[in-house]
Design a protein around this motif. Structure first.
Motif, PDB file in Angstrom:
ATOM      1  N   MET A  20       0.943  -1.332  -0.107  1.00 12.78           N
ATOM      2  CA  MET A  20      -0.058   0.040   0.150  1.00 12.78           C
ATOM      3  C   MET A  20       0.751   1.295  -0.048  1.00 12.78           C
ATOM      4  N   SER A  21       0.534   2.209  -0.695  1.00 12.49           N
ATOM      5  CA  SER A  21       1.501   3.477  -0.885  1.00 12.49           C
ATOM      6  C   SER A  21       1.028   4.422   0.061  1.00 12.49           C
ATOM      7  N   SER A  22       1.675   5.176   0.669  1.00 10.83           N
ATOM      8  CA  SER A  22       1.590   6.483   1.543  1.00 10.83           C
ATOM      9  C   SER A  22       2.261   7.819   0.836  1.00 10.83           C
ATOM     10  N   TYR A  23       1.566   8.610   1.047  1.00  6.82           N
ATOM     11  CA  TYR A  23       1.959   9.819   0.312  1.00  6.82           C
ATOM     12  C   TYR A  23       2.141  11.203   1.250  1.00  6.82           C
ATOM     13  N   LEU A  24       3.331  11.827   0.894  1.00  9.10           N
ATOM     14  CA  LEU A  24       3.625  13.006   1.982  1.00  9.10           C
ATOM     15  C   LEU A  24       3.697  14.211   0.922  1.00  9.10           C
ATOM     16  N   LEU A  25       3.107  15.342   1.413  1.00  6.32           N
ATOM     17  CA  LEU A  25       3.303  16.593   0.439  1.00  6.32           C
ATOM     18  C   LEU A  25       4.049  17.576   1.052  1.00  6.32           C
ATOM     19  N   ALA A  26       5.123  18.100   0.529  1.00  5.84           N
ATOM     20  CA  ALA A  26       5.810  19.142   0.984  1.00  5.84           C
ATOM     21  C   ALA A  26       5.838  20.408   0.112  1.00  5.84           C
ATOM     22  N   LEU A  27       5.772  21.760   0.906  1.00  7.71           N
ATOM     23  CA  LEU A  27       5.768  22.784   0.283  1.00  7.71           C
ATOM     24  C   LEU A  27       6.787  23.875   1.009  1.00  7.71           C
ATOM     25  N   ASP A  28       7.183  24.968   0.212  1.00  8.21           N
ATOM     26  CA  ASP A  28       8.374  25.915   0.689  1.00  8.21           C
ATOM     27  C   ASP A  28       8.128  27.099  -0.016  1.00  8.21           C
ATOM     28  N   ALA A  29       8.266  28.187   0.762  1.00  9.62           N
ATOM     29  CA  ALA A  29       8.249  29.641   0.362  1.00  9.62           C
ATOM     30  C   ALA A  29       9.224  30.504   1.045  1.00  9.62           C
ATOM     31  N   SER A  30      10.356  29.794   1.567  1.00 12.41           N
ATOM     32  CA  SER A  30      11.234  30.540   2.705  1.00 12.41           C
ATOM     33  C   SER A  30      12.134  31.525   2.026  1.00 12.41           C
ATOM     34  N   SER A  31      12.227  31.618   0.647  1.00 13.44           N
ATOM     35  CA  SER A  31      13.260  32.082  -0.090  1.00 13.44           C
ATOM     36  C   SER A  31      12.670  33.029  -1.314  1.00 13.44           C
ATOM     37  N   SER A  32      13.512  33.410  -2.297  1.00 14.88           N
ATOM     38  CA  SER A  32      12.920  33.965  -3.589  1.00 14.88           C
ATOM     39  C   SER A  32      12.430  32.898  -4.209  1.00 14.88           C
ATOM     40  N   ALA A  33      12.365  31.497  -3.956  1.00 15.24           N
ATOM     41  CA  ALA A  33      12.024  30.514  -4.696  1.00 15.24           C
ATOM     42  C   ALA A  33      10.501  29.930  -4.159  1.00 15.24           C
ATOM     43  N   CYS A  34      10.042  29.286  -4.899  1.00 16.27           N
ATOM     44  CA  CYS A  34       8.882  28.750  -4.264  1.00 16.27           C
ATOM     45  C   CYS A  34       8.781  27.180  -4.893  1.00 16.27           C
ATOM     46  N   SER A  35       8.446  26.393  -4.056  1.00 16.72           N
ATOM     47  CA  SER A  35       8.381  24.793  -4.399  1.00 16.72           C
ATOM     48  C   SER A  35       7.407  23.939  -3.716  1.00 16.72           C
ATOM     49  N   ALA A  36       7.039  22.893  -4.572  1.00 14.75           N
ATOM     50  CA  ALA A  36       6.051  22.155  -3.838  1.00 14.75           C
ATOM     51  C   ALA A  36       6.640  20.584  -4.260  1.00 14.75           C
ATOM     52  N   ALA A  37       6.425  19.487  -3.637  1.00 13.97           N
ATOM     53  CA  ALA A  37       6.913  18.128  -3.812  1.00 13.97           C
ATOM     54  C   ALA A  37       5.723  17.076  -3.187  1.00 13.97           C
ATOM     55  N   LEU A  38       5.974  16.111  -4.094  1.00 19.19           N
ATOM     56  CA  LEU A  38       4.925  15.015  -3.271  1.00 19.19           C
ATOM     57  C   LEU A  38       5.682  13.564  -3.470  1.00 19.19           C
ATOM     58  N   ILE A  39       5.941  12.901  -2.455  1.00 15.83           N
ATOM     59  CA  ILE A  39       6.827  11.633  -2.190  1.00 15.83           C
ATOM     60  C   ILE A  39       5.718  10.599  -2.077  1.00 15.83           C
ATOM     61  N   ARG A  40       6.027   9.634  -2.793  1.00 17.57           N
ATOM     62  CA  ARG A  40       5.118   8.243  -2.681  1.00 17.57           C
ATOM     63  C   ARG A  40       5.978   7.041  -2.012  1.00 17.57           C
ATOM     64  N   ALA A  41       5.673   6.425  -1.316  1.00 16.17           N
ATOM     65  CA  ALA A  41       6.401   5.483  -0.641  1.00 16.17           C
ATOM     66  C   ALA A  41       5.631   4.206  -0.655  1.00 16.17           C
ATOM     67  N   GLU A  42       6.289   3.023  -1.113  1.00 14.38           N
ATOM     68  CA  GLU A  42       5.378   1.931  -1.170  1.00 14.38           C
ATOM     69  C   GLU A  42       6.542   0.876  -0.585  1.00 14.38           C
ATOM     70  N   GLY A  43       6.523   0.322   0.256  1.00 15.12           N
ATOM     71  CA  GLY A  43       7.586  -0.642   0.599  1.00 15.12           C
ATOM     72  C   GLY A  43       8.956   0.321   0.978  1.00 15.12           C
ATOM     73  N   GLU A  44      10.083  -0.334   0.233  1.00 15.37           N
ATOM     74  CA  GLU A  44      11.268   0.273   0.172  1.00 15.37           C
ATOM     75  C   GLU A  44      11.413   1.414  -1.084  1.00 15.37           C
ATOM     76  N   HIS A  45      10.374   1.303  -1.827  1.00 16.50           N
ATOM     77  CA  HIS A  45      10.390   2.028  -2.906  1.00 16.50           C
ATOM     78  C   HIS A  45      10.204   3.388  -2.719  1.00 16.50           C
ATOM     79  N   ARG A  46      10.652   4.608  -3.306  1.00 18.85           N
ATOM     80  CA  ARG A  46      10.164   5.941  -3.166  1.00 18.85           C
ATOM     81  C   ARG A  46      10.213   6.736  -4.569  1.00 18.85           C
ATOM     82  N   GLU A  47       9.134   7.362  -4.752  1.00 16.59           N
ATOM     83  CA  GLU A  47       9.027   8.415  -6.052  1.00 16.59           C
ATOM     84  C   GLU A  47       8.766   9.768  -5.497  1.00 16.59           C
TER      85      GLU A  47
END
Length: 232
Positions: free
Chosen positions: A1-28
């Protein structure tokens, strides 16, 4: 079963978002990163929508949210904190605050394989936000406290060789102490914190029970009170 974590950042002049999927030992990880000075409020949530759409999931599939809690731009930290807390509260999922300096150190380690790293972000007012790290196996271990100081007051542990400096604080290179500069093999002042590394750090924290209720996670400013000098 997959688990998902969303990350976001606006701490500098850049802006970013990322989504990581974990399934067992696999990460994407799916990520967005843009230099968007003064446009964080316009771009942050669309980036979140983009990575969720690319992954083919809805926000309800998230198991946790992470964000860059600081140090960094006061306004940017508040924008990211508000968005992250709102998402985590609405989804009833844990929130993880991630140090922007840790994320910066991990980025330098993963991208360039640096191990002994000094992170420094320009804090304005002639100061930098800084910390010292030892990185190995995709983990950044902090060797001292995160502080805000004048560049000439940044110090290094004596027992590690071949230091590398990363972050916007090194645009003030000439103001750093000569001994510190002599201890560094190089410095990169164009790296900025990214949500991608925050996602990896946040997932590890979540899996180790580090997620908290949204109301418990607050920005880390380091400089909580700005002192204004009055004319003599």
């Amino acid at each position: 079963m997959s688990s998902y974590l969303l990350a976001l950042d606006a701490s500098s002049s850049a802006c970013s978002a990322a989504l990581i999927r974990a399934e067992g030992e696999h990460r994407e990880c799916l990520a967005r990163f843009e230099h968007t000075p003064r446009a964080h409020t316009q771009r942050l949530m669309p980036m979140v929508d983009e990575v969720l759409t690319e992954a083919g999931i809805t926000p309800q599939a998230l198991d946790g949210v992470a964000y860059g809690q600081g140090p960094g731009s006061f306004t940017g930290l508040r924008i990211a904190a508000g968005a992250a807390q709102g998402l985590a509260f609405g989804l009833d999922c844990p929130l993880v605050g991630v140090s922007t300096l840790e994320a910066l150190a991990l980025q330098a380690h993963r991208r360039y394989h640096f191990r002994h790293i000094v992170t420094a972000l320009d804090a304005r007012m002639g100061e930098v936000y800084t910390a010292v790290w030892h990185c190995q196996d995709d983990v950044a271990k902090r060797l001292d406290s995160e502080v805000v100081v004048a560049p000439q007051h940044v110090t290094l542990p004596a027992f590690e060789p071949d230091w590398v400096g990363v972050g916007s604080g090194f645009t003030l290179w000439e103001q750093f102490d000569d001994l510190l500069k002599a201890s560094m093999t190089q410095h990169l002042d164009d790296l900025e914190p990214r949500a991608e590394e925050m996602a990896w750090i946040g997932l590890r924290a979540l899996q180790n029970g580090g997620g908290k209720a949204p109301i418990e996670v607050q920005p880390v400013y380091l400089r909580n009170d700005v002192a204004w000098k009055k004319p003599a």
